[in-house]
Design an enzyme around this catalytic site. Structure first.
Site, PDB file in Angstrom:
ATOM      1  CD  GLN A 108       3.084   5.839   3.073  1.00  0.00           C
ATOM      2  OE1 GLN A 108       2.233   5.169   2.609  1.00  0.00           O
ATOM      3  NE2 GLN A 108       4.099   5.052   3.760  1.00  0.00           N
ATOM      4  CB  CYS A 129       4.810   2.134   7.939  1.00  0.00           C
ATOM      5  SG  CYS A 129       4.689   3.674   7.294  1.00  0.00           S
ATOM      6  CG  LEU A 130       6.417   1.019   1.916  1.00  0.00           C
ATOM      7  CD1 LEU A 130       5.817   1.266   0.453  1.00  0.00           C
ATOM      8  CD2 LEU A 130       7.411  -0.127   1.875  1.00  0.00           C
ATOM      9  N   GLY A 143       0.936  -1.020  -0.081  1.00  0.00           N
ATOM     10  CA  GLY A 143      -0.001   0.133   0.133  1.00  0.00           C
ATOM     11  C   GLY A 143       0.864   1.056   0.132  1.00  0.00           C
ATOM     12  CG  HIS A 150      -0.936   1.395   7.612  1.00  0.00           C
ATOM     13  ND1 HIS A 150      -0.002   0.681   8.493  1.00  0.00           N
ATOM     14  CD2 HIS A 150      -0.203   2.136   6.702  1.00  0.00           C
ATOM     15  CE1 HIS A 150       1.445   1.212   8.064  1.00  0.00           C
ATOM     16  NE2 HIS A 150       1.191   2.059   7.079  1.00  0.00           N
ATOM     17  CD  GLU A 151      -1.482   2.655   2.904  1.00  0.00           C
ATOM     18  OE1 GLU A 151      -0.889   3.730   2.991  1.00  0.00           O
ATOM     19  OE2 GLU A 151      -0.662   1.398   3.105  1.00  0.00           O
ATOM     20  CG  HIS A 162       0.179   6.668   5.904  1.00  0.00           C
ATOM     21  ND1 HIS A 162       1.325   7.077   6.189  1.00  0.00           N
ATOM     22  CD2 HIS A 162       0.439   5.632   5.326  1.00  0.00           C
ATOM     23  CE1 HIS A 162       2.394   6.192   6.660  1.00  0.00           C
ATOM     24  NE2 HIS A 162       1.768   5.263   6.050  1.00  0.00           N
TER      25      HIS A 162
HETATM   26  O1  K1U Z   1       1.573   2.284   3.966  1.00  0.00           O
HETATM   27  C1  K1U Z   1       2.719   1.794   3.962  1.00  0.00           C
HETATM   28  O2  K1U Z   1       3.544   2.249   4.504  1.00  0.00           O
HETATM   29  C2  K1U Z   1       2.738   0.369   3.282  1.00  0.00           C
HETATM   30  C3  K1U Z   1       2.608  -0.763   4.058  1.00  0.00           C
HETATM   31  C4  K1U Z   1       1.359  -1.193   4.171  1.00  0.00           C
HETATM   32  C5  K1U Z   1       0.835  -2.071   5.077  1.00  0.00           C
HETATM   33  C6  K1U Z   1       1.651  -3.313   5.413  1.00  0.00           C
HETATM   34  C7  K1U Z   1       1.288  -4.223   6.451  1.00  0.00           C
HETATM   35  C8  K1U Z   1       0.040  -3.576   7.184  1.00  0.00           C
HETATM   36  C9  K1U Z   1      -0.600  -2.528   7.146  1.00  0.00           C
HETATM   37  C10 K1U Z   1      -0.238  -1.706   6.006  1.00  0.00           C
HETATM   38  C11 K1U Z   1       3.707  -1.792   3.364  1.00  0.00           C
HETATM   39  O3  K1U Z   1       3.450  -2.168   2.573  1.00  0.00           O
HETATM   40  S1  K1U Z   1       4.905  -2.260   4.393  1.00  0.00           S
HETATM   41  C12 K1U Z   1       5.561  -3.598   3.529  1.00  0.00           C
HETATM   42  C13 K1U Z   1       4.850  -5.057   3.408  1.00  0.00           C
HETATM   43  O4  K1U Z   1       3.915  -5.111   4.321  1.00  0.00           O
HETATM   44  C14 K1U Z   1       5.019  -5.870   2.415  1.00  0.00           C
HETATM   45  C15 K1U Z   1       5.970  -5.850   1.612  1.00  0.00           C
HETATM   46  C16 K1U Z   1       6.370  -6.729   0.686  1.00  0.00           C
HETATM   47  C17 K1U Z   1       5.705  -8.029   0.645  1.00  0.00           C
HETATM   48  C18 K1U Z   1       4.761  -7.915   1.483  1.00  0.00           C
HETATM   49  C19 K1U Z   1       4.219  -7.232   2.379  1.00  0.00           C
HETATM   50 ZN    ZN Z   2       2.521   3.253   6.138  1.00  0.00          ZN
END
Ligand code: K1U
Ligand code: ZN
Length: 186
Positions: A51, A94-95, A46, A136-137, A140
């Site tokens: 971001q 979270c990225l 996501g 989560h989004e 943000h």
């Molecule tokens: O919003 C963001 O920072 C993105 C975040 C979204 C998220 C992940 C987990 C739970 C709630 C929201 C991410 O994408 S973190 C990376 C991640 O979860 C992932 C990356 C590669 C493969 C599988 C998962």
């Molecule tokens: Zn995030």
């Protein structure tokens, strides 16, 4: 299409409340393309526009399993219209807080109203990972981070670590206009 830089805490722009999209035009379509490219490259499941430093209420998502065909989803001006009383915990990442994962409890089901890329109003009844990711989004878009839902002790530890890292890398960056020292020697 371009991959954009993802903001990392303690960047203050992550605390900005994003504004609603008024018109879905070519600029919004270009933003969405860049968001997908950035999200897939990260990689992430996501991304909220803020971001990448754009304070508009736009979210991209793809919850397809690894090796399955892509399932890109776009949520414009998403709002939670109802949430379940029941909560469930999910390990979130979270990225903007790289390599930190923690369990967060949130309503296990939410109904979200949003616009698609054609400007059509839609609603989704989300459960499981979709419910977690949407919450989560949408957080943000309101300047809220998942670490705001964990204990103060854990949050302070994470913030301290990332503030220290930001200080270390600050020396590598050229000065931005606002950062220029007000006094000069010689
Ligand atoms: O919003 C963001 O920072 C993105 C975040 C979204 C998220 C992940 C987990 C739970 C709630 C929201 C991410 O994408 S973190 C990376 C991640 O979860 C992932 C990356 C590669 C493969 C599988 C998962
Ligand atoms: Zn995030």
């Amino acid at each position: 299409m371009a991959t954009r830089e993802i903001l990392v805490i303690p960047d203050k722009r992550l605390r900005v409340v994003s504004g609603p999209v008024k018109k879905i035009d070519k600029d919004i379509r270009a933003l969405v393309e860049d968001m997908f490219e950035t999200m897939y490259a990260a990689p992430g499941i996501g991304l909220a526009a803020i971001q990448i430093g754009v304070p508009q209420r736009v979210v991209t998502m793809d919850l397809a399993k690894k090796d399955d065909p892509k399932e890109p989803q776009v949520f414009i001006n998403p709002e939670i219209v109802s949430r379940s009383a029941e909560a469930s915990a999910y390990e979130e990442g979270c990225l903007s807080i790289p390599e930190y994962y923690e369990e967060v409890a949130r309503p296990s089901a939410v109904k979200v109203r949003y616009l698609d890329l054609d400007g059509k109003q839609r609603e989704v009844e989300a459960t499981g990972l979709l419910a977690t990711c949407l919450q989560h989004e949408i957080d943000h878009l309101n300047g809220v981070l998942f670490i705001d839902h964990i204990s103060r002790l854990k949050r302070d530890m994470v913030m301290k670590k990332f503030k220290k890292a930001a200080k270390r890398t600050d020396g590598d960056k050229p000065l931005a206009r606002d950062d220029e020292p007000s006094h000069h020697i010689g």
